[in-house]
Design a protein around this motif. Sequence first.
Motif, PDB file in Angstrom:
ATOM      1  N   GLU A  62     -44.312 -47.142  -3.644  1.00  0.00           N
ATOM      2  CA  GLU A  62     -44.357 -47.928  -4.881  1.00  0.00           C
ATOM      3  C   GLU A  62     -44.925 -49.335  -4.637  1.00  0.00           C
ATOM      4  O   GLU A  62     -45.786 -49.812  -5.380  1.00  0.00           O
TER       5      GLU A  62
ATOM      6  N   VAL B 222     -47.295 -61.540  -9.984  1.00  0.00           N
ATOM      7  CA  VAL B 222     -46.592 -60.377  -9.435  1.00  0.00           C
ATOM      8  C   VAL B 222     -45.850 -60.722  -8.144  1.00  0.00           C
ATOM      9  O   VAL B 222     -46.365 -61.459  -7.305  1.00  0.00           O
TER      10      VAL B 222
ATOM     11  N   LEU C 127     -45.858 -48.668 -15.919  1.00  0.00           N
ATOM     12  CA  LEU C 127     -46.567 -47.412 -15.662  1.00  0.00           C
ATOM     13  C   LEU C 127     -45.590 -46.326 -15.230  1.00  0.00           C
ATOM     14  O   LEU C 127     -44.828 -46.530 -14.277  1.00  0.00           O
TER      15      LEU C 127
ATOM     16  N   LEU D  24     -52.932 -60.315 -15.154  1.00  0.00           N
ATOM     17  CA  LEU D  24     -51.849 -59.346 -14.920  1.00  0.00           C
ATOM     18  C   LEU D  24     -50.758 -60.053 -14.122  1.00  0.00           C
ATOM     19  O   LEU D  24     -50.962 -60.417 -12.964  1.00  0.00           O
TER      20      LEU D  24
ATOM     21  N   GLY E 213     -44.987 -56.164 -14.065  1.00  0.00           N
ATOM     22  CA  GLY E 213     -44.883 -54.842 -14.665  1.00  0.00           C
ATOM     23  C   GLY E 213     -43.746 -54.055 -14.058  1.00  0.00           C
ATOM     24  O   GLY E 213     -42.816 -54.612 -13.485  1.00  0.00           O
ATOM     25  N   ASP E 214     -43.861 -52.755 -14.185  1.00  0.00           N
ATOM     26  CA  ASP E 214     -42.882 -51.866 -13.585  1.00  0.00           C
ATOM     27  C   ASP E 214     -43.603 -50.560 -13.268  1.00  0.00           C
ATOM     28  O   ASP E 214     -44.529 -50.164 -13.989  1.00  0.00           O
TER      29      ASP E 214
HETATM   30  P1  ADP Z   1     -37.701 -55.289 -10.258  1.00  0.00           P
HETATM   31  O1  ADP Z   1     -37.044 -54.199  -9.470  1.00  0.00           O
HETATM   32  O2  ADP Z   1     -37.115 -56.630 -10.082  1.00  0.00           O
HETATM   33  O3  ADP Z   1     -37.958 -54.919 -11.678  1.00  0.00           O
HETATM   34  P2  ADP Z   1     -39.998 -54.248  -9.055  1.00  0.00           P
HETATM   35  O4  ADP Z   1     -39.556 -53.988  -7.691  1.00  0.00           O
HETATM   36  O5  ADP Z   1     -40.036 -53.146 -10.077  1.00  0.00           O
HETATM   37  O6  ADP Z   1     -39.169 -55.462  -9.624  1.00  0.00           O
HETATM   38  O7  ADP Z   1     -41.477 -54.873  -9.046  1.00  0.00           O
HETATM   39  C1  ADP Z   1     -41.849 -55.800  -8.009  1.00  0.00           C
HETATM   40  C2  ADP Z   1     -42.883 -56.741  -8.564  1.00  0.00           C
HETATM   41  O8  ADP Z   1     -44.040 -55.987  -8.875  1.00  0.00           O
HETATM   42  C3  ADP Z   1     -42.457 -57.465  -9.833  1.00  0.00           C
HETATM   43  O9  ADP Z   1     -42.972 -58.770  -9.789  1.00  0.00           O
HETATM   44  C4  ADP Z   1     -43.121 -56.663 -10.920  1.00  0.00           C
HETATM   45  O10 ADP Z   1     -43.418 -57.484 -12.038  1.00  0.00           O
HETATM   46  C5  ADP Z   1     -44.387 -56.182 -10.223  1.00  0.00           C
HETATM   47  N1  ADP Z   1     -44.913 -54.897 -10.724  1.00  0.00           N
HETATM   48  C6  ADP Z   1     -44.294 -53.695 -10.687  1.00  0.00           C
HETATM   49  N2  ADP Z   1     -45.095 -52.729 -11.199  1.00  0.00           N
HETATM   50  C7  ADP Z   1     -46.250 -53.349 -11.575  1.00  0.00           C
HETATM   51  C8  ADP Z   1     -47.451 -52.913 -12.160  1.00  0.00           C
HETATM   52  N3  ADP Z   1     -47.681 -51.637 -12.492  1.00  0.00           N
HETATM   53  N4  ADP Z   1     -48.403 -53.844 -12.408  1.00  0.00           N
HETATM   54  C9  ADP Z   1     -48.181 -55.128 -12.091  1.00  0.00           C
HETATM   55  N5  ADP Z   1     -47.097 -55.601 -11.534  1.00  0.00           N
HETATM   56  C10 ADP Z   1     -46.120 -54.724 -11.267  1.00  0.00           C
END
Ligand code: ADP
Length: 352
Positions: free
Chosen positions: A3, A22, A85, A113, A116-117
């Motif tokens: 991921e 990000v 996504l 950008l 996200g998630d």
């Molecule tokens: P959290 O668990 O705190 O929600 P994540 O581990 O899901 O954070 O995501 C790590 C970082 O990556 C965060 O800053 C999040 O905004 C970013 N991120 C996750 N998925 C995407 C994506 N598809 N596009 C851009 N940024 C992303």
Amino acid sequence: MGEFELIQRFFTRPTPRAVLGVGDDCALLQPAPGMQMAISTDMLVAGRHFFPDTDPRRLGHKALAVNLSDLAACGARPVALTLALALPMADAAWLEPFSQGLLALADEHGCELIGGDTTQGPLNICITVFGEVPAGQALLQKRPATQALLRGGARAGDDIYVSGTLGDACLALQALLGHIQLPHAVLAAARQRLEQPTPRVALGLALRGVASAAADISDGLLGDLGHILQRSGVGATLDTSVAIHLLASNAYFTRASGQFDSSPSVESRISAQEALRCVLAGGDDYELVFCAPPAQRAAVQAASQTSATPVTRIGQIDSAPGLRLVDAQGASVLANQFTSFDHFNPINRSSP
Ligand code: ADP
Ligand code: MG
């Protein structure tokens, strides 16, 4: 690819405008002085909004375009986006062109950008966009204090306009579903409209202070204009003889018979009625429908020119509620045969 490698590789980019992009739990945005944030979310679900095998580059473009179109409708300047996504698998051969399509459009509009998630699951793309628009003064009671273009500002006597072309995305969808046949060149052009719509951001910005109300056309002209009418407490009359020319593919119809012209390779069963249905009720064009008082006609033309976006005047706002369709002679055309898209209407359940 895990991921975090996926996020790092495809979705981590420099973000000069944002305070923080990000990588942390939140992104940070600093609104410019005197500006408000305009925020909108749109989700694209595989099998619902697009064919699962859609070209990923086009899909990346479209996923952002439909969101930027909402900013355009409000007259907001794009600033940033977040991308949620759900992916069946981490497939670099898909992610590469998808991210390129999305980020190319983002760069074109200076939209960063910032987060996200990412999760495993059936293909689903959900984008939130952040734009900025100048604050306004709450001169009129009950009006929000903003210079954003809103749906509720249309007044009786206003002209109604549509940007660009309408109905070709619907025509392409009908052809891809096998309901109609289109000549190759017509389908290619219409498919471009379906898969790579152009958000009318520059026009939206140029219409600030000119248009009285605006919305983008995602579900069909009648439905989206209907939202303006409802929020504004007014009605409208549309000239279908003008509206039919909004269909770019219309050049291939002979006006008299309502059938395709006689280019030899064409075997077509498209009626003028079906063409009009695509213009009035077909979705997915992402043009703007907007209103402006007749005193603003020159200003609307100027906005069209500065934004290099054609606009067509197709009717006017009435004080009597309801939407009336008329032909060139002013005779009434039945409106209830053209229904705009509604996800929870049973007749729409099977597309695409
Ligand atoms: P959290 O668990 O705190 O929600 P994540 O581990 O899901 O954070 O995501 C790590 C970082 O990556 C965060 O800053 C999040 O905004 C970013 N991120 C996750 N998925 C995407 C994506 N598809 N596009 C851009 N940024 C992303
Ligand atoms: Mg998370």
